[in-house]
Scaffold this motif. Structure first.
Motif, PDB file in Angstrom:
ATOM      1  N   SER A  67       2.012   8.140   9.912  1.00  0.00           N
ATOM      2  CA  SER A  67       1.668   7.224  11.007  1.00  0.00           C
ATOM      3  C   SER A  67       2.769   7.159  12.057  1.00  0.00           C
ATOM      4  O   SER A  67       2.537   6.690  13.164  1.00  0.00           O
ATOM      5  N   SER A  68       3.960   7.654  11.730  1.00  0.00           N
ATOM      6  CA  SER A  68       5.081   7.536  12.669  1.00  0.00           C
ATOM      7  C   SER A  68       4.795   8.215  14.000  1.00  0.00           C
ATOM      8  O   SER A  68       5.285   7.776  15.040  1.00  0.00           O
ATOM      9  N   SER A  69       3.978   9.267  13.993  1.00  0.00           N
ATOM     10  CA  SER A  69       3.664   9.931  15.258  1.00  0.00           C
ATOM     11  C   SER A  69       2.872   9.001  16.184  1.00  0.00           C
ATOM     12  O   SER A  69       3.029   9.063  17.404  1.00  0.00           O
TER      13      SER A  69
ATOM     14  N   GLY B 187       0.782  -1.218   0.000  1.00  0.00           N
ATOM     15  CA  GLY B 187       0.000   0.000   0.000  1.00  0.00           C
ATOM     16  C   GLY B 187       0.818   1.273   0.000  1.00  0.00           C
ATOM     17  O   GLY B 187       2.042   1.263   0.124  1.00  0.00           O
ATOM     18  N   ASN B 188       0.097   2.367  -0.139  1.00  0.00           N
ATOM     19  CA  ASN B 188       0.685   3.710  -0.039  1.00  0.00           C
ATOM     20  C   ASN B 188      -0.414   4.654   0.437  1.00  0.00           C
ATOM     21  O   ASN B 188      -1.538   4.227   0.687  1.00  0.00           O
ATOM     22  N   GLU B 189      -0.095   5.932   0.542  1.00  0.00           N
ATOM     23  CA  GLU B 189      -1.072   6.884   1.070  1.00  0.00           C
ATOM     24  C   GLU B 189      -2.344   6.947   0.222  1.00  0.00           C
ATOM     25  O   GLU B 189      -3.426   7.203   0.741  1.00  0.00           O
TER      26      GLU B 189
ATOM     27  N   ASN C  85       7.429 -10.781  15.724  1.00  0.00           N
ATOM     28  CA  ASN C  85       8.146 -10.386  14.517  1.00  0.00           C
ATOM     29  C   ASN C  85       7.190  -9.798  13.476  1.00  0.00           C
ATOM     30  O   ASN C  85       7.470  -8.755  12.878  1.00  0.00           O
ATOM     31  N   GLN C  86       6.059 -10.450  13.263  1.00  0.00           N
ATOM     32  CA  GLN C  86       5.085  -9.956  12.280  1.00  0.00           C
ATOM     33  C   GLN C  86       4.493  -8.610  12.720  1.00  0.00           C
ATOM     34  O   GLN C  86       4.291  -7.715  11.896  1.00  0.00           O
ATOM     35  N   ALA C  87       4.227  -8.454  14.003  1.00  0.00           N
ATOM     36  CA  ALA C  87       3.690  -7.181  14.500  1.00  0.00           C
ATOM     37  C   ALA C  87       4.700  -6.062  14.300  1.00  0.00           C
ATOM     38  O   ALA C  87       4.354  -4.944  13.895  1.00  0.00           O
ATOM     39  N   CYS C  88       5.954  -6.364  14.561  1.00  0.00           N
ATOM     40  CA  CYS C  88       7.019  -5.372  14.381  1.00  0.00           C
ATOM     41  C   CYS C  88       7.158  -5.002  12.904  1.00  0.00           C
ATOM     42  O   CYS C  88       7.294  -3.828  12.542  1.00  0.00           O
ATOM     43  N   ARG C  89       7.087  -6.008  12.035  1.00  0.00           N
ATOM     44  CA  ARG C  89       7.128  -5.744  10.592  1.00  0.00           C
ATOM     45  C   ARG C  89       5.960  -4.854  10.165  1.00  0.00           C
ATOM     46  O   ARG C  89       6.142  -3.929   9.374  1.00  0.00           O
ATOM     47  N   ALA C  90       4.787  -5.163  10.673  1.00  0.00           N
ATOM     48  CA  ALA C  90       3.603  -4.377  10.297  1.00  0.00           C
ATOM     49  C   ALA C  90       3.787  -2.910  10.687  1.00  0.00           C
ATOM     50  O   ALA C  90       3.443  -2.005   9.913  1.00  0.00           O
ATOM     51  N   LEU C  91       4.339  -2.663  11.864  1.00  0.00           N
ATOM     52  CA  LEU C  91       4.573  -1.279  12.289  1.00  0.00           C
ATOM     53  C   LEU C  91       5.587  -0.590  11.383  1.00  0.00           C
ATOM     54  O   LEU C  91       5.431   0.580  11.026  1.00  0.00           O
ATOM     55  N   THR C  92       6.619  -1.323  10.988  1.00  0.00           N
ATOM     56  CA  THR C  92       7.630  -0.768  10.086  1.00  0.00           C
ATOM     57  C   THR C  92       7.031  -0.496   8.711  1.00  0.00           C
ATOM     58  O   THR C  92       7.229   0.577   8.134  1.00  0.00           O
ATOM     59  N   TYR C  93       6.287  -1.467   8.178  1.00  0.00           N
ATOM     60  CA  TYR C  93       5.653  -1.287   6.872  1.00  0.00           C
ATOM     61  C   TYR C  93       4.664  -0.120   6.901  1.00  0.00           C
ATOM     62  O   TYR C  93       4.513   0.599   5.917  1.00  0.00           O
TER      63      TYR C  93
END
Length: 154
Positions: free
Chosen positions: A80-82, A33-35, A64-72
């Motif tokens: 979303s970084s805020s 995805g993207n904006e 690991n998957q949750a961490c990836r999802a946050l990074t993606y």
């Protein structure tokens, strides 16, 4: 929407197989995805659900998957970084007590991304945290993160 359906799966307390399937699908949705394609994505609801999954110490795949999802999410939806910055203490914890190298590396990646815009939050959370360096790639990310933190201006 698909994101709302996956959010329901992430929040399926007591059904880790459903949660894992939802977080894997969330990763796929976010990495593709993207904006534009993720307009209306429920960031404020999804991030706390992912942080909960990231805290499941007994399930390395889930963390690991949750961490990836946050990074993606930060890659696909930079604003979303805020919200993702609320995970900084958990990311640091994954580096302080390394139980799974993949989770530690993904946490370091997330912190490096967050350090570009949220240096102050990381500096406030990092007091007294000792992080070991295990691989050259982790060292490089730590170096970049430290440079970003050191260039923080009040």
């Amino acid at each position: 929407t698909k994101a709302q359906q996956l959010l329901t799966g992430l929040q399926a307390t007591g059904d880790e197989s459903q949660q894992l399937q939802a977080v894997i699908e969330m990763c796929q949705l976010l990495v593709m995805g993207n904006e534009d394609t993720l307009g209306g994505f429920p960031v404020k609801q999804v991030v706390p659900a992912l942080i909960t999954l990231l805290s499941m110490e007994h399930n390395f795949d889930m963390m690991n998957q949750a961490c990836r999802a946050l990074t993606y999410m930060m890659e696909a939806l930079p604003r979303s970084s805020s919200v993702v910055s609320s995970a900084i203490p958990v990311f640091l914890e994954k580096l302080q007590v390394i139980q799974c190298m993949d989770v530690a590396e993904q946490s370091l990646t997330a912190l490096e991304m967050l350090s570009r815009r949220h240096s102050k939050a990381i500096l406030q959370a990092v007091r007294g945290v000792f992080v070991e360096i295990f691989t050259p790639s982790m060292f490089a990310m730590q170096k970049t993160t430290c440079i970003n933190l050191l260039s923080f201006k009040k």
